[in-house]
Scaffold this motif. Sequence first.
Motif, PDB file in Angstrom:
ATOM      1  N   VAL A  30       3.841   7.109  -1.069  1.00 38.30           N
ATOM      2  CA  VAL A  30       4.438   6.624  -2.317  1.00 38.30           C
ATOM      3  C   VAL A  30       5.252   7.724  -2.986  1.00 38.30           C
ATOM      4  CG1 VAL A  30       2.670   4.852  -2.722  1.00 38.30           C
ATOM      5  CG2 VAL A  30       2.327   7.154  -3.630  1.00 38.30           C
ATOM      6  N   SER A  31       6.134   7.313  -3.877  1.00 35.91           N
ATOM      7  CA  SER A  31       6.966   8.267  -4.612  1.00 35.91           C
ATOM      8  C   SER A  31       6.130   8.990  -5.668  1.00 35.91           C
ATOM      9  CB  SER A  31       8.124   7.534  -5.288  1.00 35.91           C
ATOM     10  OG  SER A  31       7.653   6.835  -6.428  1.00 35.91           O
ATOM     11  N   LYS A  32       6.702  10.044  -6.231  1.00 38.03           N
ATOM     12  CA  LYS A  32       5.986  10.806  -7.257  1.00 38.03           C
ATOM     13  C   LYS A  32       5.781  10.002  -8.538  1.00 38.03           C
ATOM     14  CE  LYS A  32      10.011  13.113  -9.229  1.00 38.03           C
ATOM     15  NZ  LYS A  32      10.612  14.403  -9.582  1.00 38.03           N
ATOM     16  N   HIS A  33       6.525   8.904  -8.703  1.00 39.55           N
ATOM     17  CA  HIS A  33       6.403   8.082  -9.915  1.00 39.55           C
ATOM     18  C   HIS A  33       5.465   6.884  -9.741  1.00 39.55           C
ATOM     19  CE1 HIS A  33       9.375  10.496 -11.858  1.00 39.55           C
ATOM     20  NE2 HIS A  33      10.322  10.163 -11.002  1.00 39.55           N
ATOM     21  N   PHE A  34       4.918   6.709  -8.558  1.00 40.03           N
ATOM     22  CA  PHE A  34       4.011   5.586  -8.299  1.00 40.03           C
ATOM     23  C   PHE A  34       2.765   5.728  -9.175  1.00 40.03           C
ATOM     24  CE2 PHE A  34       0.652   3.345  -6.081  1.00 40.03           C
ATOM     25  CZ  PHE A  34       1.276   2.218  -5.569  1.00 40.03           C
ATOM     26  N   GLY A  35       2.502   4.722  -9.988  1.00 38.78           N
ATOM     27  CA  GLY A  35       1.329   4.745 -10.854  1.00 38.78           C
ATOM     28  C   GLY A  35       1.491   5.578 -12.103  1.00 38.78           C
ATOM     29  N   LYS A  91       6.467  -2.268  -1.053  1.00 42.07           N
ATOM     30  CA  LYS A  91       6.840  -1.221  -0.086  1.00 42.07           C
ATOM     31  C   LYS A  91       5.603  -0.534   0.477  1.00 42.07           C
ATOM     32  CE  LYS A  91      11.103  -0.126  -2.474  1.00 42.07           C
ATOM     33  NZ  LYS A  91      11.723   0.836  -3.386  1.00 42.07           N
ATOM     34  N   LEU A  92       4.656  -0.218  -0.407  1.00 44.30           N
ATOM     35  CA  LEU A  92       3.433   0.430   0.040  1.00 44.30           C
ATOM     36  C   LEU A  92       2.689  -0.444   1.042  1.00 44.30           C
ATOM     37  CD1 LEU A  92       1.158   2.520   0.033  1.00 44.30           C
ATOM     38  CD2 LEU A  92       0.235   1.355  -2.005  1.00 44.30           C
ATOM     39  N   LEU A  93       2.526  -1.712   0.725  1.00 43.78           N
ATOM     40  CA  LEU A  93       1.759  -2.599   1.606  1.00 43.78           C
ATOM     41  C   LEU A  93       2.400  -2.695   2.989  1.00 43.78           C
ATOM     42  CD1 LEU A  93       0.551  -5.474  -0.747  1.00 43.78           C
ATOM     43  CD2 LEU A  93      -0.541  -3.301  -0.185  1.00 43.78           C
ATOM     44  N   HIS A  94       3.709  -2.640   3.037  1.00 45.77           N
ATOM     45  CA  HIS A  94       4.390  -2.679   4.333  1.00 45.77           C
ATOM     46  C   HIS A  94       4.172  -1.395   5.139  1.00 45.77           C
ATOM     47  CE1 HIS A  94       6.478  -6.485   4.605  1.00 45.77           C
ATOM     48  NE2 HIS A  94       6.749  -6.404   3.312  1.00 45.77           N
ATOM     49  N   ARG A  95       3.768  -0.324   4.481  1.00 41.77           N
ATOM     50  CA  ARG A  95       3.537   0.955   5.167  1.00 41.77           C
ATOM     51  C   ARG A  95       2.079   1.147   5.582  1.00 41.77           C
ATOM     52  NH1 ARG A  95       7.048   4.140   0.685  1.00 41.77           N
ATOM     53  NH2 ARG A  95       9.093   3.666   1.564  1.00 41.77           N
ATOM     54  N   LEU A  96       1.201   0.305   5.083  1.00 41.07           N
ATOM     55  CA  LEU A  96      -0.233   0.461   5.341  1.00 41.07           C
ATOM     56  C   LEU A  96      -0.667  -0.269   6.604  1.00 41.07           C
ATOM     57  CD1 LEU A  96      -1.819  -0.122   1.814  1.00 41.07           C
ATOM     58  CD2 LEU A  96      -1.677   2.045   3.052  1.00 41.07           C
ATOM     59  N   GLN A  97      -1.753   0.206   7.155  1.00 41.57           N
ATOM     60  CA  GLN A  97      -2.476  -0.507   8.203  1.00 41.57           C
ATOM     61  C   GLN A  97      -3.626  -1.248   7.515  1.00 41.57           C
ATOM     62  OE1 GLN A  97      -1.501  -0.404  11.492  1.00 41.57           O
ATOM     63  NE2 GLN A  97       0.224   0.792  10.714  1.00 41.57           N
ATOM     64  N   THR A  98      -4.107  -2.297   8.128  1.00 43.72           N
ATOM     65  CA  THR A  98      -5.196  -3.081   7.530  1.00 43.72           C
ATOM     66  C   THR A  98      -6.403  -2.196   7.223  1.00 43.72           C
ATOM     67  OG1 THR A  98      -4.471  -5.136   8.549  1.00 43.72           O
ATOM     68  CG2 THR A  98      -6.770  -5.029   7.861  1.00 43.72           C
TER      69      THR A  98
END
Length: 162
Positions: free
Chosen positions: A142-147, A15-22
Motif C-alpha cells: 500500500v501507499s504511504k497514505h493508506f489508512g 487495489k490492495l485486494l487485487h494484490r493479496l492472496q487468500t
Amino acid sequence: MISHPLNDQLNDLHKLLHRLQTQDYVFRSVMLGNISMGQHIRHIIELIQCLQQGYDEGCINYENRKRDFRIETDLHFAIGCIEDCIHILILKDRPLLLIQDNDLLKSVNTSYYRELIYNSEHAIHHMALIRVALREMNLDLVSKHFGVAPATIKHQEKVCAQ
C-alpha cells in the motif's frame, strides 16, 4: 463531490485486494487480537451497504447490518462488494434518520452526505488497522497514505513544506 475521499479509500482497498492472496486476506493478525483483514473489510463494506439500503427508506441503522461472513473469507466476493460500494457514492444528498440502540439517544437527524463523511472516517480507521496486519506479514502493498486521514496528509505536507 463529497464522496471523493470515500471513493479514493474504496479504490485503495480495491487495489490492495487485487494484490493479496487468500491466505493473506484471512490471516489472523496477532497484533490485532487475531482479527483478519477480511473482517475489517467486511465491517467497512457492511456499513456502506447499510447506508445504501437506508437511503431509499430514509433511515439507517448500522447495528442491523447483515454480517455476511462470506465477505471476510472470500477475497473475490469482497472485491465485488467493494465495486458495488463504489457505484453507490453518486447519490444526491437527502435528509436521513440514524437509528441506534442507545439508552441516551434512539435516533438523530442526519443526511446522506454526513453519513458518507462518517463512513470515510470509519474506513480510514480500519484501513490503518489493515496496514498494521500488512506490516506483521511483511507485505509492502500500500501507499504511504493508506489508512491516513486526508487532514493528516495535508498537515504533514504543510509541515514538510516549511
